[in-house]
Motif scaffolding. Structure first.
Motif, PDB file in Angstrom:
ATOM      1  N   THR A  25       0.418  -1.053   0.072  1.00 37.36           N
ATOM      2  CA  THR A  25      -0.153   0.063   0.216  1.00 37.36           C
ATOM      3  C   THR A  25       0.957   0.952   0.236  1.00 37.36           C
ATOM      4  O   THR A  25       0.890   2.275  -0.879  1.00 37.36           O
ATOM      5  N   GLU A  26       2.100   1.108   0.813  1.00 37.27           N
ATOM      6  CA  GLU A  26       2.670   2.491   1.075  1.00 37.27           C
ATOM      7  C   GLU A  26       3.640   2.838  -0.020  1.00 37.27           C
ATOM      8  O   GLU A  26       3.801   3.729  -0.696  1.00 37.27           O
ATOM      9  N   GLY A  37      -4.803   5.251   3.342  1.00 37.22           N
ATOM     10  CA  GLY A  37      -5.140   4.663   4.237  1.00 37.22           C
ATOM     11  C   GLY A  37      -5.344   3.610   4.113  1.00 37.22           C
ATOM     12  O   GLY A  37      -5.376   2.937   2.363  1.00 37.22           O
ATOM     13  N   VAL A  38      -6.164   2.409   4.995  1.00 33.64           N
ATOM     14  CA  VAL A  38      -6.743   1.004   4.613  1.00 33.64           C
ATOM     15  C   VAL A  38      -7.149   0.456   5.645  1.00 33.64           C
ATOM     16  O   VAL A  38      -7.721   1.417   6.031  1.00 33.64           O
ATOM     17  N   ASP A  39      -8.590  -0.285   5.289  1.00 33.05           N
ATOM     18  CA  ASP A  39      -9.140  -1.041   5.804  1.00 33.05           C
ATOM     19  C   ASP A  39      -8.664  -1.844   6.805  1.00 33.05           C
ATOM     20  O   ASP A  39      -7.696  -3.084   5.787  1.00 33.05           O
ATOM     21  N   LEU A  40      -9.275  -1.771   7.587  1.00 30.54           N
ATOM     22  CA  LEU A  40      -8.665  -3.855   8.099  1.00 30.54           C
ATOM     23  C   LEU A  40     -10.118  -4.675   8.539  1.00 30.54           C
ATOM     24  O   LEU A  40     -11.107  -4.328   8.560  1.00 30.54           O
ATOM     25  N   PHE A  41      -9.154  -6.072   8.239  1.00 28.49           N
ATOM     26  CA  PHE A  41      -9.712  -6.810   8.421  1.00 28.49           C
ATOM     27  C   PHE A  41      -9.535  -7.514  10.098  1.00 28.49           C
ATOM     28  O   PHE A  41      -8.516  -7.813  10.374  1.00 28.49           O
ATOM     29  N   LEU A  42     -10.454  -7.568  11.007  1.00 29.13           N
ATOM     30  CA  LEU A  42     -10.234  -7.851  12.402  1.00 29.13           C
ATOM     31  C   LEU A  42      -9.665  -9.495  12.761  1.00 29.13           C
ATOM     32  O   LEU A  42     -11.189  -9.966  13.308  1.00 29.13           O
ATOM     33  N   SER A  43      -9.744  -9.911  11.881  1.00 27.16           N
ATOM     34  CA  SER A  43      -9.284 -11.207  12.378  1.00 27.16           C
ATOM     35  C   SER A  43      -7.885 -11.807  11.702  1.00 27.16           C
ATOM     36  O   SER A  43      -7.176 -10.660  11.182  1.00 27.16           O
ATOM     37  N   LEU A  68      -0.434   6.498   6.315  1.00 23.22           N
ATOM     38  CA  LEU A  68      -1.583   6.443   6.449  1.00 23.22           C
ATOM     39  C   LEU A  68      -1.949   6.176   7.575  1.00 23.22           C
ATOM     40  O   LEU A  68      -1.696   6.392   9.159  1.00 23.22           O
ATOM     41  N   VAL A  69      -4.170   5.997   7.403  1.00 20.97           N
ATOM     42  CA  VAL A  69      -4.372   5.899   8.061  1.00 20.97           C
ATOM     43  C   VAL A  69      -5.196   4.689   8.261  1.00 20.97           C
ATOM     44  O   VAL A  69      -5.224   3.950   7.136  1.00 20.97           O
ATOM     45  N   VAL A  70      -5.915   4.814   9.236  1.00 16.36           N
ATOM     46  CA  VAL A  70      -7.768   3.607   9.330  1.00 16.36           C
ATOM     47  C   VAL A  70      -8.759   4.564   8.452  1.00 16.36           C
ATOM     48  O   VAL A  70      -8.853   4.875   8.620  1.00 16.36           O
ATOM     49  N   GLY A 114      -5.850   7.848  17.121  1.00 20.66           N
ATOM     50  CA  GLY A 114      -5.482   9.458  16.775  1.00 20.66           C
ATOM     51  C   GLY A 114      -5.088   8.795  14.604  1.00 20.66           C
ATOM     52  O   GLY A 114      -4.590   9.614  14.043  1.00 20.66           O
ATOM     53  N   ILE A 115      -5.703   7.168  15.128  1.00 24.92           N
ATOM     54  CA  ILE A 115      -4.998   6.837  13.611  1.00 24.92           C
ATOM     55  C   ILE A 115      -6.100   6.865  12.638  1.00 24.92           C
ATOM     56  O   ILE A 115      -6.118   6.229  10.949  1.00 24.92           O
ATOM     57  N   ARG A 116      -7.677   6.746  13.328  1.00 26.32           N
ATOM     58  CA  ARG A 116      -8.581   6.303  12.709  1.00 26.32           C
ATOM     59  C   ARG A 116      -9.692   7.513  12.967  1.00 26.32           C
ATOM     60  O   ARG A 116     -10.589   7.959  13.819  1.00 26.32           O
ATOM     61  N   ARG A 117      -9.862   8.699  11.195  1.00 26.45           N
ATOM     62  CA  ARG A 117     -10.699   9.913  11.662  1.00 26.45           C
ATOM     63  C   ARG A 117     -12.354   9.538  11.220  1.00 26.45           C
ATOM     64  O   ARG A 117     -13.309  10.234  11.224  1.00 26.45           O
TER      65      ARG A 117
END
Length: 335
Positions: A25-26, A37-43, A68-70, A114-117
């Motif tokens: 991504t970067e 930023g990225v979207d996350l899979f919580l698994s 990046l942010v989330v 502060g990583i996810r707005r």
């Protein structure tokens, strides 16, 4: 980040670890622009739904270090990941709600770091269309009850839930059934729709819901105007509920991999078999009937589920996706 996990693992290709996904991504760049930023899979093996505060801090630092942010989070609501069917037994429903609660808690903590707005928590029914079809009325009512209870949980954490309509999820496998379900939940400020262009195209073809098909079985894909008319019907019905959006391409077939088979086939941005003009179709979701931007969400993303690992690891894939997202933003964005 979930394209590194979904459709991979036992019976398919190896998972792609989170650090590699973040690096890819970067490094992507188009005309000096990068992913935000990225979207996350919580698994696991990416991010545990039971992550400690220290683990979340390390995750936030790792993402921030890359500039990046989330954005949005995927709650692992399925039985193999600790959840349960939204239309199942009381115990299964409670497992579903527990996973939503844990995901919303992580979302709140990432905001505090502060990583996810912005962003939502993604859910689906965690049930198959075949099981749903055994009693459509009762099962839709039960899914709606579970989603409504999940929405109340989300509100306690300052989160919103987005249900992604895919033909593989019972009660969400048809555009008409998806609208019906959201109306029954009746929490428009909290529980909405996550549109994915690859999946919504299949709504027009009636996979798993022939009665709601919009395009004929022998559809000639050269009839672009007919395709657009069908997509307009879908977007007209679901756009008012849409709070998160995946730009994507689809070749009109149903093909997955591993444990995530028989769902929308995500194609690379420049796939010659892709059936949509990506930028034009994205506008159907991002603008209202009068052509005015909806401003319904603060970020757009690309979902590349089931891309082969060789495709995922190629820098060109990421640059092509980034270039497509930039084109969509330039055409329909509101910043």
């Amino acid at each position: 980040m979930w394209p590194g996990l979904v459709g991979k693992g036992p019976g398919s290709e190896p998972f792609i670890d989170l650090e590699t996904m973040l690096d890819l991504t970067e490094r992507a760049e188009v005309d000096g622009m990068h992913f935000d930023g990225v979207d996350l899979f919580l698994s696991l093996p990416h991010t545990s739904i039971d992550s400690t505060d220290d683990e979340l801090k390390r995750l936030a630092d790792s993402i921030a270090r890359r500039g990046l942010v989330v954005g949005s989070l995927v709650a692992p609501v399925w039985a193999p990941t600790g959840g349960g069917s939204a239309m199942g037994s009381e115990q299964e429903r409670q497992s579903f709600l527990t996973q939503v609660r844990k995901a919303c808690s992580i979302g709140k903590k990432l905001r505090a770091l502060g990583i996810r707005r912005y962003g939502v928590v993604r859910i689906d029914s965690a049930a198959s269309p075949a099981d749903w079809a055994k009693d459509p009325t009762a099962n839709t009512r039960r899914i709606a009850q579970t989603f409504r209870e999940a929405g109340i949980v989300a509100e306690d954490y300052g989160e919103r839930l987005a249900a992604e309509g895919e033909i593989c999820w019972g009660g969400m496998h048809s555009w008409k059934r998806m609208v019906e379900l959201l109306e029954m939940v009746n929490l428009p400020k909290t529980v909405g729709f996550q549109a994915d262009m690859a999946h919504s195209l299949l709504y027009t073809l009636g996979y798993n819901a022939a009665e709601d098909r919009l395009l004929p079985e022998d559809f000639d894909w050269s009839q672009h105007d007919v395709l657009m008319d069908s997509l307009r019907k879908v977007t007209h019905a679901l756009r008012p509920w849409t709070i998160d959006f995946h730009v994507a391409q689809n070749d009109g077939t149903v093909s997955g991999s591993g444990s995530h088979d028989k769902t929308g086939r995500h194609c690379v941005a420049g796939d010659p078999n892709g059936k949509m003009d990506i930028v034009t179709v994205a506008g159907l979701w991002m603008r209202d009937e009068s052509g005015v931007p909806t401003r319904a969400y603060e970020h757009i993303c690309w979902d590349g589920c089931m891309f082969p690992n060789a495709t995922m690891l190629a820098p060109k894939t990421w640059n092509d996706v980034l270039g497509t997202l930039i084109a969509v933003r330039n055409a329909h964005g509101w910043n």
